[in-house]
Design an enzyme around this catalytic site. Sequence first.
Site, PDB file in Angstrom:
ATOM      1  CG  MET A   1      11.476  -1.369   1.695  1.00 50.26           C
ATOM      2  SD  MET A   1      11.459  -2.230   3.368  1.00 50.26           S
ATOM      3  CE  MET A   1      10.946  -3.148   4.185  1.00 50.26           C
ATOM      4  CB  CYS A   2      17.824  -3.687  -0.414  1.00 52.09           C
ATOM      5  SG  CYS A   2      17.744  -1.695  -1.166  1.00 52.09           S
TER       6      CYS A   2
END
Length: 288
Positions: free
Chosen positions: A1-2
Amino acid sequence: MCRFVIYKGEAITMNKLVIAPANSLIVQSKESKKRLLPVNGDGFGVGWYPLHDDPEPARIVSIEPAWSNQNLIQLTSKVSSEHFFAHVRDASKGMPVSQSNCHPFTSGRYMFMHNGRLDQFTKFKRNILNGLSDKAFNLIKGNTDSEYAFALFMDVINFAENLSPEQLKQGLYETIKRIVAYRVEVGANTNAFINFAVSDGSTIVATRFATDQHKQPASLFYCKGCFEYDHNKDDILVEHGIGNNVIICSEPLSETSHGWQKVERNHAVIVHENNNVSVEKIPIPYQS
């Protein structure tokens, strides 16, 4: 998850959003406020449309953490753009840390990035590959679910050089539909976090989407207005609705949430050529 940031408006140096704010993308790379796991240190990327007459974006990526890369600081403080993407990466489990896996991805005039995870990707990765044209297949240089999604998107739009805003939006929706269909085929029924962002240099479409109705998508916010730097507070001041600049971001860049509009689950933000912003529900049913 960025985490990611998108900007479109009057020309600014990119550091005004990537570096300067109290909750800038640099800060989010080591201390994200909207994630259970706060570190996004598996590389970064910046893509921007140049001010001179060139429809194709420039792009730099690195596997270094954004907070320690001096080139990023130098570049963003000197390069101005009216439209740019910036991304800090937290590699999904099993995904290598490499330049080819860093966002944003580009092809011709198109730029694409992803905040999220296509869960159980290994189950339907071959399904995506088998459906790709040779041209889309040859776009893929790494092995992330995100880059496969971009290749699929380019096939969906048939590598068109010019699309209307509606065609760009529908192309991204169709990409999500096909991903959901591939997941159904192989029984991948866990949640997929699909915060995609795509631009052709004029129009932006960004989604906040989860396939499981019982799970929240990754966070997404936007603001259309003006942004000023307050040297006393060492932060940006955001005034929604005043001005014609647009920011879309994974989480508010300022210390306070004032001025930021939260994107509701399974909705999309569309920024048009004149910077008008619309938000709409994505017409794709939940997978589970």
